[in-house]
Design a protein around this motif. Structure first.
Motif, PDB file in Angstrom:
ATOM      1  N   PHE A   7       0.992  -1.555  -0.325  1.00 21.30           N
ATOM      2  CA  PHE A   7       0.208  -0.094  -0.195  1.00 21.30           C
ATOM      3  C   PHE A   7       0.515   1.280   0.120  1.00 21.30           C
ATOM      4  CE2 PHE A   7      -2.321  -4.227   1.850  1.00 21.30           C
ATOM      5  CZ  PHE A   7      -3.718  -3.598   1.213  1.00 21.30           C
ATOM      6  N   ILE A   8       0.460   2.003  -1.403  1.00 22.42           N
ATOM      7  CA  ILE A   8       1.463   3.477  -0.883  1.00 22.42           C
ATOM      8  C   ILE A   8       0.793   4.255  -1.226  1.00 22.42           C
ATOM      9  CG2 ILE A   8       2.756   4.623  -2.879  1.00 22.42           C
ATOM     10  CD1 ILE A   8       4.342   1.662  -1.801  1.00 22.42           C
ATOM     11  N   ARG A   9       1.684   5.835  -0.310  1.00 21.56           N
ATOM     12  CA  ARG A   9       0.412   6.942  -0.087  1.00 21.56           C
ATOM     13  C   ARG A   9       1.159   7.533  -1.362  1.00 21.56           C
ATOM     14  NH1 ARG A   9       2.139   8.871   5.071  1.00 21.56           N
ATOM     15  NH2 ARG A   9       1.110   7.306   6.084  1.00 21.56           N
ATOM     16  N   LYS A  10       0.495   8.256  -1.584  1.00 21.16           N
ATOM     17  CA  LYS A  10       1.220   9.409  -2.757  1.00 21.16           C
ATOM     18  C   LYS A  10       1.544  10.322  -1.814  1.00 21.16           C
ATOM     19  CE  LYS A  10       0.440  11.785  -7.105  1.00 21.16           C
ATOM     20  NZ  LYS A  10      -1.241  11.774  -7.368  1.00 21.16           N
ATOM     21  N   GLN A  11       2.593  10.283  -2.319  1.00 19.98           N
ATOM     22  CA  GLN A  11       3.567  12.017  -1.713  1.00 19.98           C
ATOM     23  C   GLN A  11       5.171  11.873  -2.102  1.00 19.98           C
ATOM     24  OE1 GLN A  11       3.799   9.913   1.567  1.00 19.98           O
ATOM     25  NE2 GLN A  11       5.539  10.369   2.456  1.00 19.98           N
ATOM     26  N   PRO A  12       5.525  13.241  -2.347  1.00 16.73           N
ATOM     27  CA  PRO A  12       6.623  13.656  -3.556  1.00 16.73           C
ATOM     28  C   PRO A  12       7.791  13.188  -2.960  1.00 16.73           C
ATOM     29  CG  PRO A  12       5.944  15.937  -2.923  1.00 16.73           C
ATOM     30  CD  PRO A  12       4.919  14.858  -2.507  1.00 16.73           C
ATOM     31  N   ALA A  20      10.188   3.059  -0.079  1.00 12.05           N
ATOM     32  CA  ALA A  20       9.278   4.176  -1.268  1.00 12.05           C
ATOM     33  C   ALA A  20       9.590   3.690  -2.527  1.00 12.05           C
ATOM     34  CB  ALA A  20      10.410   5.557  -1.492  1.00 12.05           C
ATOM     35  N   ALA A  21       7.878   4.138  -3.743  1.00 13.53           N
ATOM     36  CA  ALA A  21       7.822   3.372  -4.484  1.00 13.53           C
ATOM     37  C   ALA A  21       8.425   4.259  -5.776  1.00 13.53           C
ATOM     38  CB  ALA A  21       6.214   4.009  -4.868  1.00 13.53           C
ATOM     39  N   VAL A  22       9.537   3.783  -6.573  1.00 17.58           N
ATOM     40  CA  VAL A  22       9.972   4.877  -6.882  1.00 17.58           C
ATOM     41  C   VAL A  22      10.149   4.367  -8.354  1.00 17.58           C
ATOM     42  CG1 VAL A  22      12.757   6.184  -8.135  1.00 17.58           C
ATOM     43  CG2 VAL A  22      12.101   5.437  -4.890  1.00 17.58           C
ATOM     44  N   GLU A  27       9.935   2.616 -15.407  1.00 17.89           N
ATOM     45  CA  GLU A  27       9.874   1.137 -14.396  1.00 17.89           C
ATOM     46  C   GLU A  27       9.439   2.043 -12.893  1.00 17.89           C
ATOM     47  OE1 GLU A  27      11.573  -2.544 -15.252  1.00 17.89           O
ATOM     48  OE2 GLU A  27      11.893  -2.073 -17.066  1.00 17.89           O
ATOM     49  N   ALA A  28       8.467   1.034 -12.709  1.00 15.42           N
ATOM     50  CA  ALA A  28       7.975   1.366 -11.041  1.00 15.42           C
ATOM     51  C   ALA A  28       9.047   0.156  -9.937  1.00 15.42           C
ATOM     52  CB  ALA A  28       7.454   1.649 -10.465  1.00 15.42           C
ATOM     53  N   THR A  29       9.538   0.788  -9.123  1.00 14.01           N
ATOM     54  CA  THR A  29      10.186  -0.271  -8.439  1.00 14.01           C
ATOM     55  C   THR A  29      10.479  -0.132  -6.485  1.00 14.01           C
ATOM     56  OG1 THR A  29      12.252  -1.411  -7.216  1.00 14.01           O
ATOM     57  CG2 THR A  29      12.768   0.840  -7.655  1.00 14.01           C
ATOM     58  N   LEU A  30      10.572  -0.760  -6.110  1.00 15.54           N
ATOM     59  CA  LEU A  30       9.695  -0.177  -4.535  1.00 15.54           C
ATOM     60  C   LEU A  30      11.519  -0.732  -3.873  1.00 15.54           C
ATOM     61  CD1 LEU A  30       6.901  -2.634  -3.095  1.00 15.54           C
ATOM     62  CD2 LEU A  30       7.316   0.139  -2.511  1.00 15.54           C
ATOM     63  N   LYS A  31      12.149   0.371  -3.074  1.00 11.74           N
ATOM     64  CA  LYS A  31      13.231   0.451  -2.508  1.00 11.74           C
ATOM     65  C   LYS A  31      13.443   1.625  -1.461  1.00 11.74           C
ATOM     66  CE  LYS A  31      15.871  -1.303  -6.683  1.00 11.74           C
ATOM     67  NZ  LYS A  31      14.970  -2.313  -6.303  1.00 11.74           N
ATOM     68  N   ARG A  32      14.284   1.231  -0.821  1.00  9.17           N
ATOM     69  CA  ARG A  32      14.835   1.481   0.643  1.00  9.17           C
ATOM     70  C   ARG A  32      15.239   3.126  -0.123  1.00  9.17           C
ATOM     71  NH1 ARG A  32      13.002   1.165   5.346  1.00  9.17           N
ATOM     72  NH2 ARG A  32      13.526  -1.222   5.619  1.00  9.17           N
ATOM     73  N   LEU A  67       7.265   8.097  -6.447  1.00  6.08           N
ATOM     74  CA  LEU A  67       6.043   8.656  -6.231  1.00  6.08           C
ATOM     75  C   LEU A  67       5.317   8.021  -5.466  1.00  6.08           C
ATOM     76  CD1 LEU A  67       6.044   5.164  -8.751  1.00  6.08           C
ATOM     77  CD2 LEU A  67       5.238   7.634  -9.962  1.00  6.08           C
ATOM     78  N   GLY A  68       5.601   7.690  -4.154  1.00  4.77           N
ATOM     79  CA  GLY A  68       5.235   7.511  -2.688  1.00  4.77           C
ATOM     80  C   GLY A  68       6.100   6.738  -1.809  1.00  4.77           C
ATOM     81  N   LYS A  69       5.180   6.908  -0.559  1.00  5.60           N
ATOM     82  CA  LYS A  69       5.474   5.967   0.324  1.00  5.60           C
ATOM     83  C   LYS A  69       5.020   4.519   0.892  1.00  5.60           C
ATOM     84  CE  LYS A  69       6.399   6.184   5.549  1.00  5.60           C
ATOM     85  NZ  LYS A  69       6.082   7.185   6.764  1.00  5.60           N
ATOM     86  N   ALA A  70       5.466   3.579   1.140  1.00  4.50           N
ATOM     87  CA  ALA A  70       5.619   2.615   1.456  1.00  4.50           C
ATOM     88  C   ALA A  70       4.414   2.910   3.080  1.00  4.50           C
ATOM     89  CB  ALA A  70       6.169   0.614   0.859  1.00  4.50           C
ATOM     90  N   ILE A  71       3.380   2.512   3.205  1.00  2.00           N
ATOM     91  CA  ILE A  71       3.003   2.258   3.984  1.00  2.00           C
ATOM     92  C   ILE A  71       2.438   0.959   5.055  1.00  2.00           C
ATOM     93  CG2 ILE A  71       2.141   4.988   4.037  1.00  2.00           C
ATOM     94  CD1 ILE A  71      -0.744   3.615   3.889  1.00  2.00           C
ATOM     95  N   ALA A  72       1.993   0.389   4.014  1.00  2.00           N
ATOM     96  CA  ALA A  72       1.345  -1.035   4.568  1.00  2.00           C
ATOM     97  C   ALA A  72       2.062  -2.274   3.465  1.00  2.00           C
ATOM     98  CB  ALA A  72       0.503  -1.613   4.927  1.00  2.00           C
ATOM     99  N   PHE A  73       2.120  -3.487   3.873  1.00  2.62           N
ATOM    100  CA  PHE A  73       2.693  -4.458   2.851  1.00  2.62           C
ATOM    101  C   PHE A  73       1.605  -6.147   3.667  1.00  2.62           C
ATOM    102  CE2 PHE A  73       6.360  -1.971   3.590  1.00  2.62           C
ATOM    103  CZ  PHE A  73       6.734  -2.427   2.352  1.00  2.62           C
ATOM    104  N   GLN A  74       1.017  -6.680   2.618  1.00  4.90           N
ATOM    105  CA  GLN A  74      -0.431  -7.690   3.037  1.00  4.90           C
ATOM    106  C   GLN A  74       0.336  -8.688   2.490  1.00  4.90           C
ATOM    107  OE1 GLN A  74      -3.834  -6.906   1.759  1.00  4.90           O
ATOM    108  NE2 GLN A  74      -4.378  -9.105   1.390  1.00  4.90           N
ATOM    109  N   SER A  75       1.089  -9.783   3.067  1.00  2.66           N
ATOM    110  CA  SER A  75       1.393 -11.352   2.482  1.00  2.66           C
ATOM    111  C   SER A  75       0.648 -12.554   2.906  1.00  2.66           C
ATOM    112  CB  SER A  75       2.773 -11.502   2.955  1.00  2.66           C
ATOM    113  OG  SER A  75       3.664 -10.705   3.075  1.00  2.66           O
ATOM    114  N   ASP A  76       0.345 -13.096   2.277  1.00  4.70           N
ATOM    115  CA  ASP A  76      -0.568 -14.437   2.420  1.00  4.70           C
ATOM    116  C   ASP A  76       0.714 -15.576   3.270  1.00  4.70           C
ATOM    117  OD1 ASP A  76      -1.982 -13.408   0.649  1.00  4.70           O
ATOM    118  OD2 ASP A  76      -1.183 -14.816  -1.234  1.00  4.70           O
ATOM    119  N   VAL A  77      -0.418 -16.404   3.768  1.00  7.94           N
ATOM    120  CA  VAL A  77       0.447 -16.857   5.068  1.00  7.94           C
ATOM    121  C   VAL A  77       1.092 -18.299   4.636  1.00  7.94           C
ATOM    122  CG1 VAL A  77       0.140 -18.823   6.835  1.00  7.94           C
ATOM    123  CG2 VAL A  77      -1.060 -16.260   6.704  1.00  7.94           C
ATOM    124  N   ARG A  78       2.383 -18.167   4.619  1.00  4.87           N
ATOM    125  CA  ARG A  78       3.176 -19.377   3.234  1.00  4.87           C
ATOM    126  C   ARG A  78       3.272 -20.578   4.380  1.00  4.87           C
ATOM    127  NH1 ARG A  78       5.641 -15.124  -0.178  1.00  4.87           N
ATOM    128  NH2 ARG A  78       3.717 -14.497  -1.075  1.00  4.87           N
TER     129      ARG A  78
END
Length: 78
Positions: A7-12, A20-22, A27-32, A67-78
């Motif tokens: 889940f990404i909160r849109k912010q510059p 962050a989503a960058v 192409e978009a990626t998630l990176k610290r 693009l924004g900041k990652a604010i939450a993650f959802q994973s399937d139980v594996r």
């Protein structure tokens, strides 16, 4: 992890160390995100250590857009 929903909160802007989503070129990626004020560089670091950090100088920063900041993650139980 592959298959997670992020889940990404849109912010510059994000703070150092936040995930962050960058957009890089087309192409978009998630990176610290880390900004070094002294050198003027931005470094994007993957959580997966297999991938090398991406360093952007002032000139190459024209290629990236926060693009924004990652604010939450959802994973399937594996």
């Amino acid at each position: 992890m592959d298959g997670d929903i992020v889940f990404i909160r849109k912010q510059p802007e994000v703070e150092n160390g936040e995930i962050a989503a960058v957009a890089i070129d087309d192409e978009a990626t998630l990176k610290r995100f880390y900004r070094d004020e002294e050198s003027g560089t931005i470094t994007l670091v993957a959580e997966n250590p297999v991938y090398a950090p991406m360093v952007f100088t002032k000139e190459s920063q024209k290629r990236i857009y926060i693009l924004g900041k990652a604010i939450a993650f959802q994973s399937d139980v594996r």
